[in-house]
Structures are given as structure tokens and as C-alpha cells.
Write an enzyme that holds these catalytic residues in place. Sequence first.
Site, PDB file in Angstrom:
ATOM      1  N   HIS A   1     -52.527  98.335  12.332  1.00 14.95           N
ATOM      2  CA  HIS A   1     -51.053  98.408  12.335  1.00 14.95           C
ATOM      3  C   HIS A   1     -50.455  97.980  11.001  1.00 14.95           C
ATOM      4  O   HIS A   1     -49.276  98.217  10.758  1.00 14.95           O
ATOM      5  CB  HIS A   1     -50.491  97.516  13.451  1.00 14.95           C
ATOM      6  CG  HIS A   1     -50.767  98.064  14.819  1.00 14.95           C
ATOM      7  ND1 HIS A   1     -49.788  98.591  15.627  1.00 14.95           N
ATOM      8  CD2 HIS A   1     -51.919  98.194  15.518  1.00 14.95           C
ATOM      9  CE1 HIS A   1     -50.319  99.010  16.753  1.00 14.95           C
ATOM     10  NE2 HIS A   1     -51.620  98.777  16.721  1.00 14.95           N
TER      11      HIS A   1
ATOM     12  N   ASP B   1     -45.029  96.550   4.196  1.00 15.41           N
ATOM     13  CA  ASP B   1     -44.999  96.634   5.655  1.00 15.41           C
ATOM     14  C   ASP B   1     -45.841  97.829   6.080  1.00 15.41           C
ATOM     15  O   ASP B   1     -45.740  98.898   5.458  1.00 15.41           O
ATOM     16  CB  ASP B   1     -43.546  96.826   6.134  1.00 15.41           C
ATOM     17  CG  ASP B   1     -43.309  96.285   7.542  1.00 15.41           C
ATOM     18  OD1 ASP B   1     -44.283  96.216   8.318  1.00 15.41           O
ATOM     19  OD2 ASP B   1     -42.163  95.933   7.867  1.00 15.41           O
TER      20      ASP B   1
HETATM   21  P1  ADP Z   1     -43.716  93.708  12.937  1.00 16.31           P
HETATM   22  O1  ADP Z   1     -44.695  94.401  13.816  1.00 16.31           O
HETATM   23  O2  ADP Z   1     -44.274  93.287  11.626  1.00 16.31           O
HETATM   24  O3  ADP Z   1     -43.011  92.571  13.608  1.00 16.31           O
HETATM   25  P2  ADP Z   1     -42.003  96.106  13.169  1.00 16.31           P
HETATM   26  O4  ADP Z   1     -40.692  96.404  12.532  1.00 16.31           O
HETATM   27  O5  ADP Z   1     -42.997  97.188  13.066  1.00 16.31           O
HETATM   28  O6  ADP Z   1     -42.538  94.743  12.546  1.00 16.31           O
HETATM   29  O7  ADP Z   1     -41.809  95.833  14.715  1.00 16.31           O
HETATM   30  C1  ADP Z   1     -40.987  94.812  15.162  1.00 16.31           C
HETATM   31  C2  ADP Z   1     -40.653  95.032  16.615  1.00 16.31           C
HETATM   32  O8  ADP Z   1     -40.168  93.785  17.112  1.00 16.31           O
HETATM   33  C3  ADP Z   1     -39.533  96.050  16.818  1.00 16.31           C
HETATM   34  O9  ADP Z   1     -39.784  96.785  17.983  1.00 16.31           O
HETATM   35  C4  ADP Z   1     -38.285  95.199  16.968  1.00 16.31           C
HETATM   36  O10 ADP Z   1     -37.343  95.727  17.874  1.00 16.31           O
HETATM   37  C5  ADP Z   1     -38.816  93.895  17.471  1.00 16.31           C
HETATM   38  N1  ADP Z   1     -38.103  92.806  16.801  1.00 16.31           N
HETATM   39  C6  ADP Z   1     -37.943  92.586  15.514  1.00 16.31           C
HETATM   40  N2  ADP Z   1     -37.184  91.513  15.279  1.00 16.31           N
HETATM   41  C7  ADP Z   1     -36.873  91.044  16.448  1.00 16.31           C
HETATM   42  C8  ADP Z   1     -36.100  89.947  16.862  1.00 16.31           C
HETATM   43  N3  ADP Z   1     -35.487  89.133  16.019  1.00 16.31           N
HETATM   44  N4  ADP Z   1     -36.020  89.762  18.169  1.00 16.31           N
HETATM   45  C9  ADP Z   1     -36.645  90.592  19.008  1.00 16.31           C
HETATM   46  N5  ADP Z   1     -37.366  91.643  18.687  1.00 16.31           N
HETATM   47  C10 ADP Z   1     -37.478  91.868  17.403  1.00 16.31           C
HETATM   48  O1  F6P Z   2     -47.491  94.449  13.500  1.00 14.06           O
HETATM   49  C1  F6P Z   2     -48.091  93.388  12.861  1.00 14.06           C
HETATM   50  C2  F6P Z   2     -48.394  92.234  13.788  1.00 14.06           C
HETATM   51  O2  F6P Z   2     -49.264  91.386  13.160  1.00 14.06           O
HETATM   52  C3  F6P Z   2     -49.026  92.604  15.085  1.00 14.06           C
HETATM   53  O3  F6P Z   2     -50.392  92.719  15.018  1.00 14.06           O
HETATM   54  C4  F6P Z   2     -48.617  91.448  15.896  1.00 14.06           C
HETATM   55  O4  F6P Z   2     -48.631  91.731  17.237  1.00 14.06           O
HETATM   56  C5  F6P Z   2     -47.227  91.158  15.396  1.00 14.06           C
HETATM   57  O5  F6P Z   2     -47.255  91.469  14.062  1.00 14.06           O
HETATM   58  C6  F6P Z   2     -46.737  89.762  15.701  1.00 14.06           C
HETATM   59  O6  F6P Z   2     -47.541  88.772  15.142  1.00 14.06           O
HETATM   60  P1  F6P Z   2     -48.278  87.640  15.968  1.00 14.06           P
HETATM   61  O7  F6P Z   2     -49.130  88.302  16.982  1.00 14.06           O
HETATM   62  O8  F6P Z   2     -49.041  86.890  14.937  1.00 14.06           O
HETATM   63  O9  F6P Z   2     -47.208  86.818  16.605  1.00 14.06           O
END
Ligand code: ADP
Ligand code: F6P
Length: 481
Positions: free
Chosen positions: A181, A389
Site C-alpha cells: 500500500h 504517499d
Molecule cells: P493512509 O493510509 O496513509 O492513512 P490514505 O489517504 O490513503 O492515507 O487513507 C486514509 C483513510 O483514512 C481515508 O479513507 C480517510 O477517509 C481516512 N482518514 C484520514 N484522516 C482521517 C481522520 N482524521 N479521521 C478519520 N479518518 C481519516
Molecule cells: O496505508 C498505510 C498504512 O500504513 C496502512 O498499512 C495502515 O493500516 C495505516 O497506514 C495506518 O497505520 P497503522 O496501522 O500503523 O495505525
Amino acid sequence: MASPEITPESGETGDGPRAGTASFLVLANRLPVRRVTGVDGTGWETSPGGLVTALAPLLAGRTDAQWLGWSGTTGTDEDGSIEVDGISLVPVPLSRGEVELFYEGFANRTLWPLYHDSIVRSEYHRTWWDAYRTVNRRFAKAAAMWAAPGAAVWVHDYHLQLVPGMLRELRPDLRIGFFLHIPFPPVELFLQLPWRRTITEGLLGADVVGFQTEGGAANFRRLAGLVTEAEVNDHEVTMRGRSVRVETFGIGVDTKTLESMAADPQMQARAKEVRESLGNPERVLLGVDRLDYTKGLARRLRAFRELLEEGRLTVGRHVLVQVAEPTRENVRDYADFRDRIDRMVGEINGDYGEVGAVPMHYLHRHHDLEELVALYLAADVMLVTAVRDGMNLVCKEYVATRTDDSGVLVLSEFAGAAETMVDALLVNPYDIDGLKLAIEQAVTMGPDAQARRMSALREAVVASDVHRWADAWLDALGVAR
Ligand code: ADP
Ligand code: F6P
């Protein structure tokens, strides 16, 4: 479903695993829900991150499938499977020490920074590596135990890169896929890893290895040719007579669900209320991130502050809402980063706020998707400024909800999403002046230009939504839809 004959513990002590009954297994470090303890005892809440957002809806209601992962606690988990939100879950336990060495250590202080351009320095400790191997073996044994003969096993993310190889040794009858991912780094960085060959061979235990972007897949193919004796072709790596497909599978969001949430009159009323409670400014700017140092939040705040300082943004007319989900708080770099952001937010509001009008609102907590969609609808400008990212789902969620084609997306070139979302205002987050210009352009963009860009973005997001991603994977793994 009861545990098939042996428990994870007996698997650990060397008993040969025996086949279970699940024909489709998902393995990820986290389960889609994590166990939380409140005043009313323990319960479950949604786990953070894009992996869970993408996968949980695909597994809900599938009776042939099981999800193996950590419950987020070091307390005692159920033996066998449990059902939560229509998904059959099998907790894989981690001890307190393993959380420190495997999760906080090797996963998040060795691999995470290395795979994100070494934004902070990776640490290499043999004790962390030992824990990584131990936990990967536990996942492989658990999968070997639960998978039916000939089942498909889909392994996710950087925590479990040794599992494909370990599982193939235990159960050569399985079809194994691995999806990363996060970004896969250039060879020049990856070669720092003392365990580079073992990890590469671990991944090559899969039948299909997938990456978010073509750049990641190309980095991996080059690496495989360098550190193993594999022969590398366009989309295939062949080692010891076995071919592994290495491909790009860019992940997406559930556009239909987001569109229908956005169309709900109650949601629209909620978005209106949000704007009202912000004082009905001319432009609402929004950031939504896990509070991770890869998300470019400090640079975003610096640009915002300078724009206020230079009078190019005005308190009262422009408001920034920043939602920051707590994450990995026991890891030092994350704790330091949080302190830094707290300070920057305090300084911006202290230096530029007035009674009744602050430049920014900072919400440091988890938000439900409903709350996020209301914010997406309320926001004229979405800021995604990650310094690196894998994909970034937040920018896709924003675009999917903008069904009237209004709104502007400012998007980092260093998010995987930029590969297809070329009609965003693309920025290099290291270039603060460029970022400021893009923010200024975003807040002054007229409706026609917004609609031209947003409709093209929506087309791109719909064309690569999460169902296409999932279908491509199910086909690759030979799993019925
Ligand atoms: P990552 O996997 O690194 O966290 P992504 O943007 O790919 O980043 O995915 C984040 C997911 O988590 C999205 O579906 C988003 O809606 C959710 N998300 C991000 N920030 C928040 C937050 N502050 N509260 C709840 N959900 C969040
Ligand atoms: O999308 C990246 C990621 O590391 C996922 O593998 C993971 O579920 C998410 O971010 C949140 O991180 P963590 O599992 O360390 O709370």
C-alpha cells in the site's frame, strides 16, 4: 468458525499446519477493527488508514473469506474466528515486546521511513529484524492453518513482506498475492537494508506482487534483478523456475457510496452548518490526514502562515480546517511531529487570530466517514501536500463527493494519486513558494475553471475506483467475485 484443529500457539511450536476451510484469506497487520477499552468495557472501533477503508467493504458479507490480523491490543484475543461487521476475523496476537520491536520498531522506524524517501533516518537493529521474522512466521503459520486446499491468500503491506515466501514453503498448494500500500523505494535507498535479499525473496514467494504505481513496480523489478539470481522481464520475474507477476494495481475509493452520501440532503445540510459555524467564509480550505510526517503538514502550515503574513489570505475570508487522525503515538518521530504541529497551529492562531475569527481549526481525532464527507462538501479547496504517499485516498474521496464539479484539489506530485489525477493543481511540497502560488490560485479560481478540472478529476477517480482494483486482484488470485 471454530479453530481448525490446531491453535496459533501449537503452530508456533512446530506442529505441521493442516488445511482449514476458508477459500479466500486476507492477511494484514491490522484487523479492520481494533479493540478499545472504554468505561463500558471493551468494544471494537474502525482501524485507521487507507488499507482498511479499501478492503473492509470488499470482505463484508463474504462467507468464503477470512481476515487475519492484529487486534491492536496486547491483551488476550479470542481463540478462533469472530465475526464483526459481517467479516470473519482471526486475531493474530502480538506481545507487548513484539509491538515495540516489530510494529513500532522494524515496521515503523526501519521500513516506513526507508520506503518514504528516507524523510527521517531509518534505524537498523537486529533485534527488530528478529521480531519481524517471528511475527511474519506467525502470520504465515496462521494462514497455513486456516486456508482450505488450493485457497487464495492475499497478503497486505510492508509489515508482512516475508509471509509470501514462508507461506509457500508451508503450503505450496495456495495461490498467493501480495499488495504493497505504500511506495516501493528506489534501489539506491533499498540497498541500505541489511536484510534486502531476504525481504526481496520473501516477496517473490507470491504468485503476484502488486504496487500502487508503475514507479514502485519498476523499482522492485530492478531490485529483484540486482539482489537475487532472478530473470526479469517486462511484467514478470522468474526465479528457480517459478514466475511471479509484478504489476501496478493503483488503489481507489468507493465512488458510488461516496456519491450517494454526498447526494443525501441531510449531508448537504450538515455541510452548510459546517460553513455557518466557520463564520461563512469566502473560501474553506481543508486538510485530512493521519498525523504522519510523510503527509507534508508542516510545509502546508508554513505556506498558509506566509500567505496570511503577506496578506494574500485574510482571516475571516479564508479558513483552514485541518483534521489530523492520531497515529503511532508511541513512535518518537511521531510524538515529535505532533508537538511541532501543535506549536505551529498555536502560533498561527495566536499571531493572526481575532476575537470571533481564527485562521484555522485543528481537530486532532478520528472522524467517521459521515463527518469527513460533510467536511469534503463544505470545503472549496482540498490540500494534499504529502512529501511521499503510496496513493492517498483522501484526495480521491474529496473528488468523488464533488458531484457538482465545484472545488479545487491541490495535490502533491509525490502522492501516487498524482499519476492519474493530472487535472489537480499539482505541487512540489518542497517548494514553499510554488505551494503558496497554488493555494492562491485555488482560492481565486472561478467556477468554469473549477468545473473543467473537477469533472476531469472525477472521471479519473471513477475509472480507477476500488471495485476495479478489487476485481483486478480477485481475477489475479482466481477468486470468484
Ligand atoms: P493512509 O493510509 O496513509 O492513512 P490514505 O489517504 O490513503 O492515507 O487513507 C486514509 C483513510 O483514512 C481515508 O479513507 C480517510 O477517509 C481516512 N482518514 C484520514 N484522516 C482521517 C481522520 N482524521 N479521521 C478519520 N479518518 C481519516
Ligand atoms: O496505508 C498505510 C498504512 O500504513 C496502512 O498499512 C495502515 O493500516 C495505516 O497506514 C495506518 O497505520 P497503522 O496501522 O500503523 O495505525
